[in-house]
Design a protein around this motif. Structure first.
Motif, short mmCIF file in Angstrom:
data_model
loop_
_atom_site.label_atom_id
_atom_site.label_comp_id
_atom_site.label_asym_id
_atom_site.label_seq_id
_atom_site.Cartn_x
_atom_site.Cartn_y
_atom_site.Cartn_z
N ASN A 115 -9.62 -10.61 -2.03
CA ASN A 115 -9.79 -10.67 -2.97
C ASN A 115 -10.01 -11.02 -4.43
OD1 ASN A 115 -7.83 -9.09 -5.41
ND2 ASN A 115 -7.40 -7.26 -3.20
N PRO A 131 -6.60 -3.12 -6.99
CA PRO A 131 -5.85 -3.49 -6.04
C PRO A 131 -5.53 -5.05 -6.07
CG PRO A 131 -6.74 -1.79 -4.60
CD PRO A 131 -7.58 -2.25 -5.95
N ILE A 141 -9.67 -9.70 1.99
CA ILE A 141 -10.36 -7.69 1.35
C ILE A 141 -9.69 -6.96 3.46
CG2 ILE A 141 -11.50 -6.15 2.23
CD1 ILE A 141 -10.47 -6.79 -1.05
N ASN A 144 -5.96 -6.72 3.64
CA ASN A 144 -5.67 -5.20 2.57
C ASN A 144 -5.56 -4.32 3.08
OD1 ASN A 144 -6.95 -7.00 -0.36
ND2 ASN A 144 -5.28 -7.51 1.00
N ASN A 148 -2.86 -1.55 3.73
CA ASN A 148 -3.00 -1.27 3.00
C ASN A 148 -2.18 -1.87 1.93
OD1 ASN A 148 -3.46 1.23 1.20
ND2 ASN A 148 -1.21 2.65 2.05
N THR A 160 -4.65 0.06 -2.39
CA THR A 160 -5.79 -0.15 -1.36
C THR A 160 -6.43 0.71 -1.07
OG1 THR A 160 -5.47 -2.31 -0.40
CG2 THR A 160 -6.77 -1.32 0.44
N LEU A 211 -16.34 -0.05 -1.38
CA LEU A 211 -14.57 0.25 -2.54
C LEU A 211 -15.51 0.86 -3.53
CD1 LEU A 211 -13.71 -3.51 -1.78
CD2 LEU A 211 -12.24 -1.65 -0.15
#
Length: 459
Positions: A115, A131, A141, A144, A148, A160, A211
């Motif tokens: 992240n 997030p 990620i 994540n 969520n 997320t 993302l």
């Protein structure tokens, strides 16, 4: 011969160095951060380097009827990536590529990227990935997306799923499908992208995520308030949320305050029953107005000390105290971790109920919370060598979840059901909703090979 066939085929299909079968090396992949005592030993671990690697493993596993446990960074707190005896663990930690598109304000990210690495890559272009779990420096990620995940900024910026525009997913038959993509609006067909966010690897394995990024966050102003009572702190939380949307609104109880002070030596008031950390990232003028209102609100609810700063280093130090809460409490003993949440007006009832459970069961429960959205992290401290204490802690664990359900809350706000919370899923969802969940699971994974035992238990 199934196991031998699978190992031989995996060795032939994968790049050299991707397959791990050595018993000692397998131990490192048995558990995630939840330290599930019932974790099994996998048949093999595959450290995948591409979507094609994952497809090859899934096809072999499907043919041989072998379960698959996807694994990211191993930072999960609900046993979602605990190994199961005889399964294949697919570790995605080598898949770390990050591509930033400044024009589209999007990132294309492989699941093993941390992240914090996505945040850093975005910041080079004046962008931000909001997030922010407390474990952002070492959570992936992929994990994540699987759970969520939320974080400290979710009270204003969401979780997320609010930033996932597209996914590449390997299904239980080995097909790789692309869902969604680099578009802010797309309502063609069912929202399958959202279906896979939070599915904990039970429907498929995410090998790439698109993302959404946003412009860089303004430098925040941070306020810390200490309270002699939990009731005062929660009253302030409710009133603050009724008046505004701060960019952060976090809670720590006395046990947590003392644990953090033991570790970080920040001169926190050890006698305070509760501590709030609040941020505003509005423009300078509006932030000043909000912080003044927050200070007044805290004072009205009996705060014994209120301190605000716009200095970036001071702000970061105060936030780090919150991020280090779980590691700090962990120094007091082994932990059973939860993340139950309730509607904000019931937050006080939840925290008070957990205090009663702790007293009744003779265990210590530290509470940290994303207070602005009612998501709490009760940390049950125990001595794992004390059988009676562990038994009482496990009873308390279940009673906390029962309490959350009774307060119209949830058994997990952001950590996932995993394996540790699976026994409470039916009570939370109810028969009809659980049946819908299982219908989808069976449609996408008819042989039950995707993360067997996680979320839904044995099918």
């Amino acid at each position: 011969m199934t196991a031998e066939n699978a190992i031989a085929d995996l060795r032939s299909a994968l790049p050299e160095g991707s397959l791990i079968t050595d018993p000692d090396s397998l131990q490192a992949y048995r558990r995630d951060r939840a330290e599930d005592p019932n974790a099994g030993t996998p048949l093999a671990v595959v450290r995948a380097t591409s979507t094609e690697d994952v497809q090859a493993v899934v096809r072999i596993a499907a043919r041989e009827g072998i379960g698959i446990v996807p694994r990211g960074a191993g930072s999960g707190l609900s046993g979602g990536s605990s190994a199961v005896d005889g399964t294949i663990v697919i570790s995605l930690d080598r898949m770390r590529e990050i591509r930033i598109d400044p024009a589209l304000q999007m990132a294309v990210v492989q699941p093993g990227a941390f992240n914090a690495e996505v945040k850093s890559a975005a910041s080079e272009h004046g962008l931000w990935y909001p997030p922010d779990p407390s474990s952002q420096e070492f959570c992936s990620i992929g994990g994540n997306v699987a759970t969520n995940a939320g974080g400290l900024c979710c009270v204003k910026y969401g979780v997320t799923t609010d930033y996932v525009l597209g996914l590449t997913v390997v299904l239980a038959d080995g097909r790789a499908v692309k869902l969604g993509g680099p578009r802010l609006k797309d309502v063609a067909g069912l929202s399958l992208t959202k279906l896979f966010v939070g599915s904990e690897g039970t429907l498929g394995i995410v090998t790439e995520a698109v993302l959404r990024l946003v412009p860089a966050q303004r430098a925040p102003t941070t306020l810390v308030a200490m309270f002699p009572t939990v009731e005062g702190a929660i009253g302030a939380v409710v009133d603050i949320k009724a008046a505004m949307r701060p960019s952060m609104l976090e809670f720590m109880d006395r046990v947590t305050i003392n644990a953090v002070e033991d570790m970080m030596r920040m001169d926190l008031d050890r006698e305070s029953a509760a501590m709030l950390i609040v941020q505003s990232d509005e423009s300078v003028e509006i932030a000043a107005q909000q912080i003044e209102m927050i200070e007044q609100t805290c004072g009205m609810h009996g705060a014994s000390e209120v301190y605000a700063t716009s200095d970036p280093d001071e702000s970061e130090a105060l936030i780090e105290a919150r991020r280090q809460a779980i590691p700090a409490v962990e120094k007091r003993g082994a932990l059973l971790l939860e993340d139950v949440g309730v509607p904000l007006p019931r937050l006080g009832d939840l925290i008070d109920g957990m205090r009663v459970i702790a007293e009744t069961r003779g265990v210590e429960i530290a509470v940290v919370a994303h207070a602005g959205d009612g998501n709490t992290h009760p940390l049950i401290v125990l001595d794992p060598t004390d059988a009676e204490q562990r038994a009482n802690a496990e009873i308390a664990f279940g009673e906390v979840m029962d309490l959350a359900i009774a307060l119209s809350g949830t058994i997990t706000g952001e950590h996932g059901v995993g394996r540790l919370k699976q026994p409470w899923l039916a009570d939370y969802l109810g028969d009809d909703v659980l049946e819908l969940n299982l219908r989808i699971k069976r449609a996408l994974d008819p042989d039950g090979i995707m993360n067997p035992g996680a979320v839904f238990g044995a099918l």
